[in-house]
Design a protein around this motif. Structure first.
Motif, mmCIF file in Angstrom:
data_model
loop_
_atom_site.group_PDB
_atom_site.id
_atom_site.type_symbol
_atom_site.label_atom_id
_atom_site.label_comp_id
_atom_site.label_asym_id
_atom_site.label_seq_id
_atom_site.Cartn_x
_atom_site.Cartn_y
_atom_site.Cartn_z
ATOM 1 N N VAL A 114 -36.056 -18.601 -7.882
ATOM 2 C CA VAL A 114 -36.100 -18.431 -9.336
ATOM 3 C C VAL A 114 -35.379 -17.133 -9.670
ATOM 4 N N ILE A 115 -34.484 -17.211 -10.639
ATOM 5 C CA ILE A 115 -33.713 -16.045 -11.056
ATOM 6 C C ILE A 115 -34.101 -15.645 -12.465
ATOM 7 N N ASP A 116 -34.374 -14.354 -12.655
ATOM 8 C CA ASP A 116 -34.471 -13.798 -14.008
ATOM 9 C C ASP A 116 -33.044 -13.630 -14.519
ATOM 10 N N ILE A 117 -32.675 -14.381 -15.548
ATOM 11 C CA ILE A 117 -31.296 -14.385 -16.025
ATOM 12 C C ILE A 117 -31.071 -13.207 -16.969
ATOM 13 N N TYR A 118 -30.102 -12.387 -16.649
ATOM 14 C CA TYR A 118 -29.754 -11.263 -17.513
ATOM 15 C C TYR A 118 -28.575 -11.592 -18.411
ATOM 16 N N ALA A 119 -27.649 -12.417 -17.936
ATOM 17 C CA ALA A 119 -26.476 -12.749 -18.744
ATOM 18 C C ALA A 119 -25.981 -14.135 -18.371
ATOM 19 N N CYS A 120 -25.395 -14.815 -19.366
ATOM 20 C CA CYS A 120 -24.834 -16.147 -19.147
ATOM 21 C C CYS A 120 -23.486 -16.228 -19.857
ATOM 22 N N GLY A 121 -22.463 -16.661 -19.153
ATOM 23 C CA GLY A 121 -21.143 -16.781 -19.741
ATOM 24 C C GLY A 121 -21.064 -17.936 -20.731
ATOM 25 N N VAL A 122 -20.195 -17.776 -21.724
ATOM 26 C CA VAL A 122 -19.970 -18.810 -22.734
ATOM 27 C C VAL A 122 -18.620 -19.467 -22.439
ATOM 28 N N ASN A 123 -18.598 -20.788 -22.402
ATOM 29 C CA ASN A 123 -17.391 -21.530 -22.063
ATOM 30 C C ASN A 123 -17.131 -22.637 -23.092
ATOM 31 N N PHE A 124 -15.862 -23.006 -23.229
ATOM 32 C CA PHE A 124 -15.522 -24.098 -24.148
ATOM 33 C C PHE A 124 -16.261 -25.375 -23.758
ATOM 34 N N ALA A 125 -16.481 -25.548 -22.455
ATOM 35 C CA ALA A 125 -17.196 -26.737 -21.995
ATOM 36 C C ALA A 125 -18.614 -26.808 -22.549
ATOM 37 N N ASP A 126 -19.204 -25.646 -22.904
ATOM 38 C CA ASP A 126 -20.532 -25.664 -23.518
ATOM 39 C C ASP A 126 -20.524 -26.458 -24.816
ATOM 40 N N THR A 127 -19.471 -26.280 -25.610
ATOM 41 C CA THR A 127 -19.391 -27.007 -26.883
ATOM 42 C C THR A 127 -19.238 -28.503 -26.644
ATOM 43 N N LEU A 128 -18.533 -28.871 -25.558
ATOM 44 C CA LEU A 128 -18.331 -30.289 -25.249
ATOM 45 C C LEU A 128 -19.618 -30.944 -24.775
ATOM 46 N N ILE A 143 -22.671 -30.069 -25.423
ATOM 47 C CA ILE A 143 -23.608 -30.167 -26.544
ATOM 48 C C ILE A 143 -23.212 -31.310 -27.482
ATOM 49 N N ALA A 144 -21.897 -31.521 -27.622
ATOM 50 C CA ALA A 144 -21.407 -32.594 -28.491
ATOM 51 C C ALA A 144 -21.509 -33.972 -27.832
ATOM 52 N N GLY A 145 -21.849 -34.009 -26.534
ATOM 53 C CA GLY A 145 -21.915 -35.283 -25.830
ATOM 54 C C GLY A 145 -20.563 -35.768 -25.359
ATOM 55 N N LYS A 146 -19.596 -34.835 -25.193
ATOM 56 C CA LYS A 146 -18.231 -35.225 -24.847
ATOM 57 C C LYS A 146 -17.769 -34.668 -23.491
ATOM 58 N N TYR A 147 -18.708 -34.141 -22.721
ATOM 59 C CA TYR A 147 -18.323 -33.543 -21.446
ATOM 60 C C TYR A 147 -18.205 -34.622 -20.376
ATOM 61 N N GLN A 148 -17.488 -34.297 -19.284
ATOM 62 C CA GLN A 148 -17.261 -35.285 -18.226
ATOM 63 C C GLN A 148 -18.562 -35.759 -17.589
ATOM 64 N N GLN A 149 -19.518 -34.841 -17.450
ATOM 65 C CA GLN A 149 -20.808 -35.190 -16.861
ATOM 66 C C GLN A 149 -21.909 -34.744 -17.819
ATOM 67 N N GLN A 150 -22.645 -35.700 -18.354
ATOM 68 C CA GLN A 150 -23.647 -35.389 -19.369
ATOM 69 C C GLN A 150 -25.055 -35.388 -18.778
ATOM 70 N N PRO A 151 -25.842 -34.337 -19.050
ATOM 71 C CA PRO A 151 -27.244 -34.314 -18.607
ATOM 72 C C PRO A 151 -28.113 -35.171 -19.524
ATOM 73 N N ASP A 152 -29.319 -35.417 -19.061
ATOM 74 C CA ASP A 152 -30.286 -36.123 -19.896
ATOM 75 C C ASP A 152 -30.809 -35.173 -20.970
ATOM 76 N N ILE A 153 -31.072 -35.721 -22.138
ATOM 77 C CA ILE A 153 -31.698 -34.989 -23.241
ATOM 78 C C ILE A 153 -33.205 -34.935 -22.994
ATOM 79 N N PRO A 154 -33.879 -33.805 -23.281
ATOM 80 C CA PRO A 154 -33.330 -32.514 -23.704
ATOM 81 C C PRO A 154 -32.857 -31.704 -22.489
#
Length: 331
Positions: A29-43, A45-56
């Motif tokens: 388990v990692i205590d997260i201090y920082a997370c990078g932001v990527n264009f793929a994040d927007t994809l 979330i929009a449901g348009k990425y190559q590999q989609q996780p289950d909601i939520p």
């Protein structure tokens, strides 16, 4: 713990309080201090990425933090170690559980924010340019979107490989960012025609055939213009489609000029080439430690403000890399 949860595709994530993750066998388990932001994040979330996780799900691909606990089979000596990791999701949160084999120690002197800004953008550029396109010293590399998160890193990585770099960016401020990161020539695509200007640069500097490699995270008309200023035998790297327009490639041009179009999807490439992945990441960490590459974080956001970072990506106002601070004491 607090986490930004995506509960429906196409809708911005919302802050939720969820149970802390627990380390299973072989996990930390990692205590997260920082997370990078990527264009793929927007994809994703929009449901348009190559590999989609289950909601939520919790978005966020690249994290940096401290090992807080370990599961069965993991040496407890790693507790307290500063580490970074790339994950399928779960980064925009205060904690995450993941396989211990995925963590990489953060080099001494490297801040959490830099580690979170480092992995995907530099990894994409280094592996694409060195291992996919086989860039050689003295070649001419055309980098599009050169003031953006991956574009800046492509300029730096191409220079480390000994290439001559022509960069494109939109507006004087973004052009200056590309120049500061090592671009030999910079084209403002808002006021200059890319094809004509690249041809002119190449003619004036003895590269009469055109550019050897194109690094394209933009797509659309930018890709089409690139096709018309490349040398015979050129390699065009398809990194993404920030313009929102997926180009339709005219095969006749590829045929006549013996051009290769190479797709590059970083996550899949690492999974498919584990030996290359280890070597390449070691090379990147060395280049980071000796100062050959320098992560550039243009903006930092609190965890509650993740949606503002996504908006900056979508409207293309972002320059360089953006990072979310998942804890108040993250630096």
């Amino acid at each position: 713990m607090r986490a930004m949860m995506c509960e429906k595709f196409g809708v911005a994530p919302v802050m939720r309080t969820v149970d802390d993750p627990q380390a299973g066998p072989g996990q930390v388990v990692i205590d997260i201090y920082a997370c990078g932001v990527n264009f793929a994040d927007t994809l994703i979330i929009a449901g348009k990425y190559q590999q989609q996780p289950d909601i939520p799900f919790i978005p966020g691909f690249e994290i940096a933090g401290v090992v807080a606990s370990v599961g069965e089979g993991v040496d407890a000596a790693v507790i307290g170690q500063r580490v970074m990791a790339m994950v399928a999701n779960g980064g925009f949160a205060e904690k995450i559980a993941l396989d211990a084999g995925r963590i990489i120690p953060i080099p001494d002197g490297v801040a959490f924010t830099d580690a979170a800004a480092f992995q995907i953008t530099y990894g994409t550029s280094w592996f694409a340019l060195k291992y996919r396109a086989n860039v050689r010293a003295g070649e001419v590399v055309l980098v599009h979107g050169a003031a953006g998160g991956v574009g800046v890193t492509a300029v730096e990585c191409a220079k480390v490989l000994g290439a001559n770099v022509i960069a494109t960016a939109g507006g004087p401020e973004k052009c200056e960012i590309a120049r500061q990161h090592g671009a030999d020539f910079v084209i403002d695509y808002k006021t200059e025609n890319i094809t004509d200007t690249v041809k002119d640069i190449c003619q004036r500097h003895g590269w009469k055939a055109g550019v050897n490699v194109v690094y394209d995270p933009v797509g659309g008309d930018v890709f089409n213009q690139s096709l018309r200023c490349v040398a015979p035998g050129a390699r065009l790297l398809v990194i993404g489609f920030a313009s929102g327009d997926v180009p339709q490639i005219p095969a006749n041009i590829l045929l006549v000029k013996n051009i290769a179009v190479l797709g590059f999807y970083f996550g899949a490439y690492l999974d498919q080439n584990p030996d290359i992945a280890r070597d390449g990441m070691s090379e990147l960490l060395h280049n980071l430690a000796v100062g050959h590459i320098t992560p550039s974080v243009s903006r930092q956001f609190a965890l509650d403000d993740v949606s503002q970072a996504f908006s900056a990506l979508r409207d293309r106002s972002a320059t360089s890399k953006m990072v979310v601070l998942c804890r108040e004491d993250a630096q």
